[in-house]
Scaffold this active site. Structure first.
Site, mmCIF file in Angstrom:
data_model
loop_
_atom_site.group_PDB
_atom_site.id
_atom_site.type_symbol
_atom_site.label_atom_id
_atom_site.label_comp_id
_atom_site.label_asym_id
_atom_site.label_seq_id
_atom_site.Cartn_x
_atom_site.Cartn_y
_atom_site.Cartn_z
ATOM 1 N N SER A 175 0.696 -1.116 -0.022
ATOM 2 C CA SER A 175 -0.090 0.070 0.130
ATOM 3 C C SER A 175 0.944 1.247 0.141
ATOM 4 C CB SER A 175 -0.797 0.015 1.245
ATOM 5 O OG SER A 175 -1.820 1.106 1.156
ATOM 6 N N LYS A 201 -1.136 -1.107 -4.609
ATOM 7 C CA LYS A 201 -2.281 -0.364 -4.095
ATOM 8 C C LYS A 201 -1.752 1.104 -4.099
ATOM 9 C CE LYS A 201 -4.591 0.092 0.059
ATOM 10 N NZ LYS A 201 -5.310 -0.677 1.352
ATOM 11 N N LYS A 203 -2.747 4.726 -2.663
ATOM 12 C CA LYS A 203 -3.706 5.587 -1.902
ATOM 13 C C LYS A 203 -4.010 6.919 -2.566
ATOM 14 C CE LYS A 203 -4.019 3.599 2.233
ATOM 15 N NZ LYS A 203 -5.203 3.259 2.797
ATOM 16 N N ASP A 228 -6.903 3.102 -3.264
ATOM 17 C CA ASP A 228 -7.872 3.034 -1.894
ATOM 18 C C ASP A 228 -8.027 4.318 -1.498
ATOM 19 O OD1 ASP A 228 -8.873 2.481 0.606
ATOM 20 O OD2 ASP A 228 -7.072 1.728 1.479
ATOM 21 N N GLU A 253 -10.760 0.723 -3.522
ATOM 22 C CA GLU A 253 -11.139 0.288 -2.100
ATOM 23 C C GLU A 253 -11.916 1.373 -1.463
ATOM 24 O OE1 GLU A 253 -7.724 -1.259 -0.212
ATOM 25 O OE2 GLU A 253 -8.538 -1.007 1.650
ATOM 26 N N ASP A 278 -13.503 -1.954 2.922
ATOM 27 C CA ASP A 278 -12.647 -1.943 4.055
ATOM 28 C C ASP A 278 -13.378 -1.557 5.109
ATOM 29 O OD1 ASP A 278 -10.558 -1.713 5.941
ATOM 30 O OD2 ASP A 278 -9.240 -0.663 4.770
ATOM 31 N N LYS A 302 -9.524 -6.920 7.990
ATOM 32 C CA LYS A 302 -8.553 -6.726 9.077
ATOM 33 C C LYS A 302 -8.791 -7.133 10.294
ATOM 34 C CE LYS A 302 -7.009 -2.079 6.813
ATOM 35 N NZ LYS A 302 -7.405 -0.804 6.681
ATOM 36 N N GLY A 330 -3.762 -4.202 5.930
ATOM 37 C CA GLY A 330 -2.825 -3.737 7.225
ATOM 38 C C GLY A 330 -3.026 -2.468 7.697
#
Ligand code: OSB
Ligand code: MG
Length: 415
Positions: A175, A201, A203, A228, A253, A278, A302, A330
């Site tokens: 990420s 991934k 952000k 995400d 995400e 998520d 998670k 994570g």
């Protein structure tokens, strides 16, 4: 169909490693036993610590920037054994309502006292023990996960086996936080790909989205790429998000509100790319609702967000039965939480690369020794030793501790 196995695999029979846990198992267990017949766990003490640890690199999401972490660790002491759990709540209530301070309060005043008084045979008993405390799932998870770890040690099996894991290797992704510029981002992606990670991934947030997807896709047309948003978008952005279909992302995400299913379902109908939830998925019922409403086609699990391994397994099973793949998210964990994520990721439906990566991406020096490393093929081997299979560096933890409390059965001591 509605009946989920809680994953309390009995998995006995492999050779025992040396150490206290193996000795315990040898002395106390002489035959294969079922979960119900397991001897009760006697918890002698629960120790809480806050450690403070600087990140090797600042991590920026749509809700803020983290330079250092304040982390609540719990340690359960039981008949000469010790098992650790990590609370993934952040310093501020930005990802969820919980913070390290709410988790500290709940653990000290509600959860640990209940656990010390309870009759338990394993981690699967924790949801029942904690049932009268609403919410505070990250606080609950830290304790429950330590109990699972302890139960695995008592049986002389790996935590992964105890949870019902089947994989020997887990596929890893990274990420990548919001970067100061597109150039810096491209350099970071290049570095992670060279290290072997199987999925990147990014952000994102309004103003840091289409342009970066374009730049990364231009340079690497074929990599497995996702993004995400951590709830940074609203209904007015539907067209904008649907236009990302051209980037062939594996998933988008949590684009919308952190507590939403309905509007995600409207958005999912308007785009080809899969939505992954998520923040919205707090438990198995949420997973069932989201799958049924088609709010997502992929679920990020998670263990802290859902309240512990029992609920994580329940979400995993519910998704598996409905053909929805999951992956392990994570929360910038230390090696203690990381080891638990690795064990969870060994369950069969964790078929997509998770955000479980090497210790060195987060910490100059981890609190486990040796740290978690990732192979050049972007995989982490699932530890086969008893319990979580990692060595906690207690000296290091001691030196990082800024606050502590200990509770014993029938006596509480705070310092
Ligand atoms: O949404 O997955 C998230 C970190 C903090 C809070 C939320 C998230 C994240 C990450 C980091 O993406 C994943 C990692 O630990 O590498
Ligand atoms: Mg996320």
């Amino acid at each position: 169909m509605w009946d989920d196995s809680k994953g309390t695999g009995s998995g006995r029979g492999e050779s025992f490693a040396n150490g206290r846990a193996a000795n315990f198992a040898r002395q106390h267990l002489t035959k294969t036993i079922t979960y119900k017949e397991r001897p009760m766990i006697k918890i002698d003490a629960i120790h809480m610590r806050e450690i403070q640890l600087e990140l090797a690199h600042p991590f920026e999401t749509s809700f803020g920037r983290t330079m250092a972490r304040r982390i609540l660790l719990v340690e359960i002491e039981s008949e000469g054994l010790s098992a650790w759990g990590e609370c993934v709540a952040g310093e501020h209530p930005s990802f969820s309502e919980e913070t390290i301070d709410t988790a500290w309060l709940m653990t000290e005043t509600e959860l640990a006292p209940r656990l010390l008084e309870a009759e338990i045979a394993g981690g699967g008993d924790c949801p029942r023990i904690f049932r009268q405390v609403r919410g505070h799932r990250m606080a609950k998870a830290a304790l429950e996960n330590a109990v699972w770890d302890l139960a695995a040690q008592r049986e002389g099996v790996s935590l992964a086996k105890m949870l019902g894991g089947t994989r020997e290797m887990i596929p890893c992704g990274v990420s990548i936080g919001i970067q100061p510029s597109v150039e810096v981002l491209l350099d970071t992606v290049a570095k992670e790909l060279a290290a072997g990670y199987q999925r990147i991934k990014l952000k994102c947030r309004p103003g840091w989205d289409t342009e970066i997807f374009e730049a990364v896709r231009q340079r690497w047309p074929e990599i497995v790429l996702s993004c995400d948003a951590n709830s940074a978008y609203r209904m007015k952005d539907f067209e904008h998000i649907a236009a990302w279909d051209e980037f062939r992302l594996l998933m988008v995400e949590q684009p919308l509100w952190y507590d939403d299913f309905y509007f995600h379902s409207m958005l999912q109908k308007r785009m080809e790319t899969s939505i992954c939830l998520d923040e919205s998925i707090r438990n198995r019922r949420d997973a069932l609702a989201a799958i049924d409403m088609e709010s997502c086609r992929i679920i990020n699990i998670k263990v802290g967000r859902v309240g512990g391994f029992s609920e994580a397994i329940a979400v995993h099973n519910a998704a598996a039965e409905r053909g929805v793949p999951v992956w392990c998210g994570g929360m910038l964990e230390t090696g203690i939480g990381r080891a638990h994520n690795i064990a969870l990721s060994s369950l069969p439906n964790f078929s997509l690369p998770g955000d479980v990566s090497a210790s060195s991406r987060y910490w100059v020096r981890d609190v486990i020794d040796p740290p978690v490393t990732v192979s050049g093929k972007g995989e982490i081997p699932v530890p086969t030793g008893v319990g979580s299979g990692v060595e906690v560096d207690t000296k290091r933890i001691e030196s990082l501790t800024v606050r502590r409390a200990s509770m014993r059965a029938h006596a509480a001591v705070s310092a």
